[in-house]
Design a protein around this motif. Structure first.
Motif, PDB file in Angstrom:
ATOM      1  N   THR A 100       0.853  -1.188   0.000  1.00 31.07           N
ATOM      2  CA  THR A 100       0.000   0.000   0.000  1.00 31.07           C
ATOM      3  C   THR A 100       0.890   1.238   0.000  1.00 31.07           C
ATOM      4  OG1 THR A 100      -1.704  -1.176   1.226  1.00 31.07           O
ATOM      5  CG2 THR A 100      -1.815   1.235   1.237  1.00 31.07           C
ATOM      6  N   THR A 101       0.499   2.252  -0.760  1.00 28.16           N
ATOM      7  CA  THR A 101       1.310   3.466  -0.868  1.00 28.16           C
ATOM      8  C   THR A 101       0.480   4.696  -0.538  1.00 28.16           C
ATOM      9  OG1 THR A 101       0.802   3.526  -3.233  1.00 28.16           O
ATOM     10  CG2 THR A 101       2.905   2.542  -2.593  1.00 28.16           C
ATOM     11  N   THR A 102       1.173   5.735  -0.099  1.00 31.35           N
ATOM     12  CA  THR A 102       0.551   7.044   0.125  1.00 31.35           C
ATOM     13  C   THR A 102       1.262   8.073  -0.740  1.00 31.35           C
ATOM     14  OG1 THR A 102       2.003   7.489   2.016  1.00 31.35           O
ATOM     15  CG2 THR A 102      -0.150   6.480   2.477  1.00 31.35           C
ATOM     16  N   TYR A 103       0.565   9.164  -1.020  1.00 29.02           N
ATOM     17  CA  TYR A 103       1.072  10.173  -1.966  1.00 29.02           C
ATOM     18  C   TYR A 103       1.103  11.549  -1.305  1.00 29.02           C
ATOM     19  CZ  TYR A 103      -0.032   6.655  -5.545  1.00 29.02           C
ATOM     20  OH  TYR A 103      -0.095   5.507  -6.298  1.00 29.02           O
TER      21      TYR A 103
ATOM     22  N   THR B 231       6.943  18.465  -6.679  1.00 28.28           N
ATOM     23  CA  THR B 231       7.532  17.184  -6.304  1.00 28.28           C
ATOM     24  C   THR B 231       6.414  16.219  -5.922  1.00 28.28           C
ATOM     25  OG1 THR B 231       9.572  18.190  -5.467  1.00 28.28           O
ATOM     26  CG2 THR B 231       9.048  15.977  -4.691  1.00 28.28           C
ATOM     27  N   LEU B 232       6.519  15.008  -6.409  1.00 27.77           N
ATOM     28  CA  LEU B 232       5.648  13.929  -5.968  1.00 27.77           C
ATOM     29  C   LEU B 232       6.458  13.006  -5.069  1.00 27.77           C
ATOM     30  CD1 LEU B 232       3.211  12.013  -5.900  1.00 27.77           C
ATOM     31  CD2 LEU B 232       4.047  11.046  -8.062  1.00 27.77           C
ATOM     32  N   LYS B 233       5.947  12.780  -3.845  1.00 27.27           N
ATOM     33  CA  LYS B 233       6.578  11.854  -2.917  1.00 27.27           C
ATOM     34  C   LYS B 233       5.643  10.669  -2.707  1.00 27.27           C
ATOM     35  CE  LYS B 233       8.418  11.559   1.817  1.00 27.27           C
ATOM     36  NZ  LYS B 233       8.615  12.320   3.086  1.00 27.27           N
ATOM     37  N   VAL B 234       6.122   9.473  -3.015  1.00 24.11           N
ATOM     38  CA  VAL B 234       5.345   8.252  -2.825  1.00 24.11           C
ATOM     39  C   VAL B 234       6.009   7.437  -1.723  1.00 24.11           C
ATOM     40  CG1 VAL B 234       4.400   6.198  -3.912  1.00 24.11           C
ATOM     41  CG2 VAL B 234       4.686   8.273  -5.259  1.00 24.11           C
ATOM     42  N   ILE B 235       5.226   7.035  -0.697  1.00 18.40           N
ATOM     43  CA  ILE B 235       5.757   6.309   0.455  1.00 18.40           C
ATOM     44  C   ILE B 235       5.076   4.942   0.539  1.00 18.40           C
ATOM     45  CG2 ILE B 235       6.164   6.357   2.949  1.00 18.40           C
ATOM     46  CD1 ILE B 235       5.656   9.409   2.790  1.00 18.40           C
ATOM     47  N   ALA B 236       5.879   3.874   0.590  1.00 11.71           N
ATOM     48  CA  ALA B 236       5.361   2.518   0.720  1.00 11.71           C
ATOM     49  C   ALA B 236       5.202   2.145   2.199  1.00 11.71           C
ATOM     50  CB  ALA B 236       6.280   1.532   0.018  1.00 11.71           C
TER      51      ALA B 236
END
Length: 508
Positions: free
Chosen positions: A69-72, A100-105
Motif C-alpha cells: 500500500t502506498t501514500t502520496y 515534487t511527488l513523494k510516494v511512500i510505501a
C-alpha cells in the motif's frame, strides 16, 4: 496379526506426516512483498495556460511480489496540495513553478519525482511550428515571453478538441506579420492565425490570443483548381490598399493568387492589382515598403522567370531582370525602423531571391523593386554554388545584410550579401543529426534567430526540434534554448507576435 495391528496404529501418523509434507509444496510458498522501485510517467517540465488544470497520473514500478500500500504527497512551491494518487491542480499564478511527488510505501521506502511547470497568460509572443505528425497536421506553439516554457505540442487540438486538421499541412500565417499602423491595430481579437491543410482540404481562422477556431472557411471563388498552398498578409492591410474592407489575406496555389477578405470571401482583386496574363507564380511571397512610399506584394513568375511587383498605389509591374532559376526563397530584406510618427514600424526596402540552377548551382539575387517613380534595379547577383545547396534552408536578418543558410549536418553559415563573401567555418553548429528546415526572425528583433530542424535520431513522427539562437555576435552565435520532439516532419515555422512589437526596445 501383531504386524497388522502395528500398521493400523501407525496409519494416522503417516497421514499427518504426508499432510505436513504437502504443505511445503511450491504452490503454498508465501509470496514475498514487492519493493517500490521507481516512480515514472512524470515529465520534467510542462507548459500550462493560466487557469487551466495540470493533470498528472504517475506510474509506480514495483519488484516481483505483492505490492505494498502506498501514500502520496504532491508538493507545489513547497506547499502540500494533494494526497491523491493523481494530481489535478488549477494553475492560477503566472510564471515558473516547481513540483515534487513523494510516494511512500508501507515499509517506509520513499520515491520522488520532481517536475517544473510554467504558467503563461496566453499565446502572446511565440513561434508556431506546422508539421506532419503521426495523426496528420500538427500545430505547435513555443512561448517566447516565457522562454523556458516547453512548447505546447498540439495547440490546435488542445484549443479545439472537437475539430481536426487534415493530414497534410499547407499554409500558415499570422495576420499581424505585415501591420502597417502598429499603434492603431485592433488588439481586441482583430489579429488571427490562418492555417490550411489538405486531405481533407480545409482552412481555419484562429483567434491569435487563444488559438480557438473563429471560423472554418470554404472557398467561394470561381477557380476550379483553387489550392491554399501558401498564405501571407501584405503591408497595407490597415490602409485599405487591397480592399475596402481594410484587411486581406492572400493565398497562392497552382500558379495563381486568391484574395480572402475579412468576411471570409474569396474575391478578385482590383484590376490593377491582378497578375499579368500567362503568369504562373511560385508558392512564395514577400511584402515591402518602398521609398517613395508604396506597399508591395512580390511574387516570382515561374513562366517568365521575372519578379512581379504589385503596389497598392502603382499597381502591377513586371520585373525586367531574368532569373533562370527554380525559386527556393523570396525574402524581404534591408529593413529599417521608421520614425515615431510612423509608429517605429519595420520597413523592408529590398527583396532577396534565392534559386537553384541545373546541377547543384545556386544564385542569390538582390532587387530594389519598382516603386512609384523608380524601375526595378538588380543590386547584386551572387553565385553561391558550392556554399548554398539547392535544398538548403535560408533566412535573412531583418536589418543587417546577412544571409543565413544551412547544410544538412546541423551547421548554419552566414554571408554578407553586400560583400559577397562566404565562410568555410560554420556560424553555429547544432549537432550533426539536425537537418535545418527553417530559419526565421521577428523583424523587430534582429538579435534572435529561430530555427526548426529535423532530428535524424528521432522517429519521423516526432523529429522536429526548435532552437532559439542569439546572433548579436558577428563571429559566433549561441543557442539560448533547444527543445526536441516538438512535432513531425517540418512544413513551416513562423513568428507570431501580439501586434505590439514596435513598442518594445528589442531592435537596434
Amino acid at each position: 496379526m501383531k504386524k497388522i495391528y502395528n500398521f493400523l496404529y501407525a496409519l494416522p501418523l503417516l497421514i499427518a506426516l504426508f499432510a505436513a509434507c504437502s504443505d511445503k509444496e511450491p504452490n503454498n510458498v508465501e509470496t514475498p512483498t514487492a519493493k517500490l522501485v521507481a516512480v515514472t510517467g512524470i515529465e520534467k517540465a510542462y507548459s500550462i495556460k493560466q487557469n487551466a488544470h495540470l493533470k498528472l497520473k504517475p506510474v509506480l514500478n514495483f519488484s516481483e511480489g505483492t505490492k505494498q500500500t502506498t501514500t502520496y504527497e504532491w508538493i507545489i512551491d513547497n506547499n502540500k496540495v494533494s494526497t491523491a494518487d493523481s494530481l489535478d491542480y488549477e494553475c492560477t499564478v503566472l510564471g515558473k513553478h516547481t513540483g515534487t511527488l513523494k510516494v511512500i510505501a508501507e515499509d517506509q521506502t520513499a520515491k520522488f519525482a520532481d517536475f517544473t511547470f510554467y504558467v503563461y497568460s496566453g499565446y502572446d509572443q511565440g513561434l508556431l511550428l506546422f508539421t506532419e505528425g503521426k495523426d496528420g497536421a500538427m500545430l505547435a506553439y513555443k512561448s517566447l515571453d516565457v522562454q523556458e516554457a516547453p512548447a505546447v505540442r498540439n495547440v490546435f487540438a488542445e484549443s479545439n478538441p472537437t475539430l481536426s486538421l487534415g493530414k497534410t499541412p499547407l499554409a500558415l500565417c499570422w495576420t499581424g506579420e505585415c501591420i502597417t499602423n502598429p499603434n492603431n491595430i485592433d488588439d481586441t481579437g482583430g489579429l488571427e492565425v490562418i492555417v490550411s491543410t489538405d486531405s481533407p482540404r480545409c482552412i481555419y481562422a484562429l483567434n491569435a490570443s487563444t488559438m480557438s477556431v473563429l471560423s472554418k472557411i470554404d472557398y467561394d471563388g470561381t477557380a476550379t483548381d483553387f489550392s491554399p498552398n501558401h498564405a501571407f498578409v501584405p503591408f497595407g492591410m490597415q490602409n485599405r490598399l487591397w480592399g475596402a474592407e481594410g484587411g486581406s489575406v492572400y493565398f497562392t496555389g497552382n500558379g495563381k493568387d486568391y484574395l480572402m477578405t475579412p468576411e471570409r470571401r474569396f474575391v478578385v482583386g482590383k484590376r490593377r492589382h491582378q497578375l499579368p496574363a500567362g503568369a504562373k507564380i511560385a508558392d512564395l511571397s514577400c511584402s515591402l515598403i518602398t521609398n517613395p512610399m508604396d506597399m508591395l506584394r512580390v511574387y516570382f513568375d515561374t513562366a517568365s522567370k521575372h519578379l512581379i511587383y504589385i503596389g497598392g498605389i502603382r499597381g502591377m509591374v513586371e520585373g525586367k531582370v531574368s532569373c533562370p532559376v527554380t525559386p527556393m526563397a523570396l525574402l524581404a530584406c534591408d529593413g529599417s525602423y521608421a520614425e515615431a510618427n510612423a509608429d517605429n514600424r519595420y520597413e523592408p526596402k529590398h527583396a532577396l531571391l534565392v534559386g537553384s540552377r541545373s546541377g547543384n548551382g545556386v544564385t542569390v539575387y538582390r532587387f530594389a523593386p519598382t516603386a512609384n517613380k523608380a524601375e526595378e534595379s538588380l543590386l547584386g547577383e551572387i553565385d553561391a554554388t558550392g556554399h548554398i545547396l539547392p535544398t538548403s534552408a535560408v533566412g535573412v536578418n531583418p536589418v543587417r545584410p546577412l544571409l543565413y543558410y544551412a547544410d544538412h549536418a546541423g551547421n548554419i553559415y552566414v554571408m554578407n550579401y553586400e560583400g559577397k563573401s562566404f565562410s568555410s567555418t560554420p556560424y553555429i553548429s547544432l549537432g550533426q543529426q539536425y537537418d535545418v528546415k527553417a530559419i526565421v526572425f521577428n523583424p523587430y528583433n534582429p538579435n534572435r534567430m529561430y530555427v526548426a530542424a529535423e532530428d535524424s535520431k528521432a522517429e519521423t513522427t516526432a523529429c522536429a526540434s526548435i532552437f532559439i539562437i542569439d546572433v548579436s555576435n558577428k563571429s559566433a552565435a549561441k543557442v539560448l534554448y533547444k527543445e526536441d520532439r516538438v512535432g513531425g516532419k517540418i512544413h513551416r515555422l513562423i513568428y507570431k507576435g501580439n501586434g505590439k512589437e514596435n513598442r518594445e526596445a528589442t531592435h537596434d
